[in-house]
Design an enzyme around this catalytic site. Structure first.
Site, PDB file in Angstrom:
ATOM      1  N   LYS A   1     -14.760   0.729  14.413  1.00 16.24           N
ATOM      2  CA  LYS A   1     -13.496  -0.007  14.567  1.00 16.24           C
ATOM      3  C   LYS A   1     -13.058  -0.041  16.021  1.00 16.24           C
ATOM      4  CE  LYS A   1      -8.909  -0.383  12.448  1.00 16.24           C
ATOM      5  NZ  LYS A   1      -8.021   0.121  11.381  1.00 16.24           N
TER       6      LYS A   1
ATOM      7  N   ASN B   1       0.846  -1.192   0.000  1.00 19.18           N
ATOM      8  CA  ASN B   1       0.000   0.000   0.000  1.00 19.18           C
ATOM      9  C   ASN B   1       0.885   1.246   0.000  1.00 19.18           C
ATOM     10  OD1 ASN B   1       0.614   0.680   2.898  1.00 19.18           O
ATOM     11  ND2 ASN B   1      -0.407  -1.294   3.194  1.00 19.18           N
TER      12      ASN B   1
ATOM     13  N   LYS C   1      10.435 -15.775 -10.661  1.00 17.03           N
ATOM     14  CA  LYS C   1       9.534 -14.759 -11.198  1.00 17.03           C
ATOM     15  C   LYS C   1       8.504 -15.408 -12.106  1.00 17.03           C
ATOM     16  CE  LYS C   1       9.390 -10.747 -14.282  1.00 17.03           C
ATOM     17  NZ  LYS C   1      10.181  -9.849 -15.160  1.00 17.03           N
TER      18      LYS C   1
ATOM     19  N   LYS D   1     -12.621  -3.778  17.505  1.00 17.99           N
ATOM     20  CA  LYS D   1     -11.275  -4.245  17.809  1.00 17.99           C
ATOM     21  C   LYS D   1     -10.994  -4.302  19.301  1.00 17.99           C
ATOM     22  CE  LYS D   1      -9.932  -3.990  13.380  1.00 17.99           C
ATOM     23  NZ  LYS D   1      -9.357  -5.056  12.554  1.00 17.99           N
TER      24      LYS D   1
ATOM     25  N   ASP E   1      -4.360  -6.209   4.336  1.00 16.87           N
ATOM     26  CA  ASP E   1      -5.425  -7.076   4.847  1.00 16.87           C
ATOM     27  C   ASP E   1      -5.304  -8.502   4.324  1.00 16.87           C
ATOM     28  OD1 ASP E   1      -6.777  -5.044   6.320  1.00 16.87           O
ATOM     29  OD2 ASP E   1      -7.566  -4.258   4.442  1.00 16.87           O
TER      30      ASP E   1
ATOM     31  N   PHE F   1      -5.258   2.850  14.221  1.00 18.64           N
ATOM     32  CA  PHE F   1      -5.432   3.874  13.201  1.00 18.64           C
ATOM     33  C   PHE F   1      -6.498   3.429  12.210  1.00 18.64           C
ATOM     34  CE2 PHE F   1      -1.901   5.835  15.010  1.00 18.64           C
ATOM     35  CZ  PHE F   1      -1.569   7.007  14.351  1.00 18.64           C
TER      36      PHE F   1
END
Length: 399
Positions: free
Chosen positions: A334, A203, A282, A338, A272, A320
């Protein structure tokens, strides 16, 4: 830590240059505010060459329309060294007629004054009364030394050795640091989930928020351990740093460090999902099209939930939430799902958040929502640590 040094029109103004270097060697960032008289002794260009923060001398010549507020807000400590009798008198009586005195009046951080002047000026009843007033209002005084003075007199009034000024300032600040003795675990950066030996899933996280949190935690007196994915930046060397690549590696490292931590701040942007299989070598177009066209994904471990489930009495876990819409609502959900104590929610997407030096943020707890607005990540990190230092769970003894 950001130290703001005020320099006034004193023959000892040149020693402020050594004070700046002393703080920098100790790992702190220095900004400087000068009076017009100070520039008669040491030019502003000299301080611009030395300081790694802002150097200002006028209420009106700076790009910031209200520089005294910005300087006061950014500073973790304000040291006036050297401080003349005139400036001490003005601050004691609330006179704010230039940038330095205006900044002093707006300052809420630890305030330190190192006066230097002629012995008779120092011993005068007016100066002693003004210095007592400053002390009574919370200022920490670094008293001048006795010795031969520039004017030829002998007596108290000489500016102390710059190394001693730096040491006394840091020792004074350490007494009031809110997180001394606390251990903080911080996860930071992205995770890399390999598809093969060339490609990976990741990300846009840069690690900038994690780096700011490390700095803020260290500046608050905490011991810091950081578990970081690959990032193109350096963390403060005072922290214990462990680099990992995958979410599974980050989870193992975090679980290992968490039992000895008082606070865990999960700032990493953890992937995730990960490929169910990391291929050797490869994958080649034309030869491995089936594997490239259908990469099977499996769920990664949930680090935030995992630490919350491990949490003992007295430990605090911060998560976060990077969202593109309904930021506060999703952060509340959240927080409950959590089992975290706090969520820092920020608005991302369309060039916002990831990789930038600022973010639009909210702090969400069971008690409510604190809107931070769009701030630098340094300011956001500082706000998080300030709130944590006020948390009764953090203030209590370690279990």
């Amino acid at each position: 830590m950001r130290i703001l040094i005020g320099v006034t029109g004193c023959i000892a103004a040149y020693k402020a240059c050594e004070v700046i270097r002393g703080f920098q060697k100790a790992g702190h960032e220095v900004s400087v505010v000068l009076t017009e008289s100070a520039k008669e002794f040491v030019g502003e260009a000299t301080f611009r060459a030395l300081a790694d923060g802002r150097v200002c001398s006028s209420l009106f010549a700076d790009e910031d329309p209200i520089p005294h507020i910005a300087l006061a807000r950014e500073a973790d400590a304000f040291l006036i060294a050297p401080c003349t009798a005139n400036v001490a008198a003005k601050i004691a009586h609330g006179i704010a007629d230039d940038l330095l005195t205006s900044t002093a009046l707006a300052c809420t951080c630890p305030f330190i004054v190192a006066p230097a002047m002629n012995v008779h000026m120092y011993d005068s009843a007016a100066t002693q009364e003004n210095l007592r007033t400053l002390e009574e209002r919370g200022a920490f005084l670094i008293r001048p030394e006795e010795g031969y003075l520039a004017c030829g007199d002998n007596g108290r009034g000489r500016f102390p050795d710059p190394e001693a000024v730096v040491q006394m300032t840091l020792e004074h600040m350490a007494e009031d640091l809110p997180l001394v003795g606390k251990r903080i675990l911080i996860t930071s950066g992205p995770t890399l989930e390999p598809v093969d030996e060339v490609r990976f899933i990741s990300n846009r996280s840069s690690g900038k928020m994690g780096a700011c949190l490390v700095q803020a935690a260290l500046d608050a007196g905490a011991e810091v351990e950081i578990v970081s994915g690959p990032v193109p930046l350096s963390y403060d060397g005072r922290a214990k740093i462990r680099f990992v690549e995958t979410a599974q590696e980050m989870m193992e490292a975090a679980k290992e460090a968490f039992p000895e931590s008082d606070i865990a701040i999960c700032a990493a942007a953890v992937s995730d999902m990960r490929p169910a299989r990391a291929h050797e070598g490869k994958l080649k177009k034309g030869r491995d099209d089936d594997a490239l066209g259908a990469i099977e994904l499996v769920q990664n471990p949930d680090i935030l939930s995992g630490l919350c489930q491990m949490k003992r009495a007295g430990q605090v876990v911060v998560g976060f939430a990077a969202e593109t819409e309904d930021v506060v609502e999703q952060a509340r959900e959240k927080l409950a799902r959590k089992g975290a104590d706090m969520i820092l929610a920020n608005l991302v997407g369309q060039g916002r958040g990831f990789g930038r030096d600022e973010s639009e943020a909210w702090i969400v707890t069971e008690e409510g929502v604190t809107e931070l607005g769009c701030r630098s990540k340094k300011e956001i990190a500082k706000a998080i640590l300030e709130l944590l230092s006020l948390n009764r769970a953090v203030e209590g003894d370690r279990a």
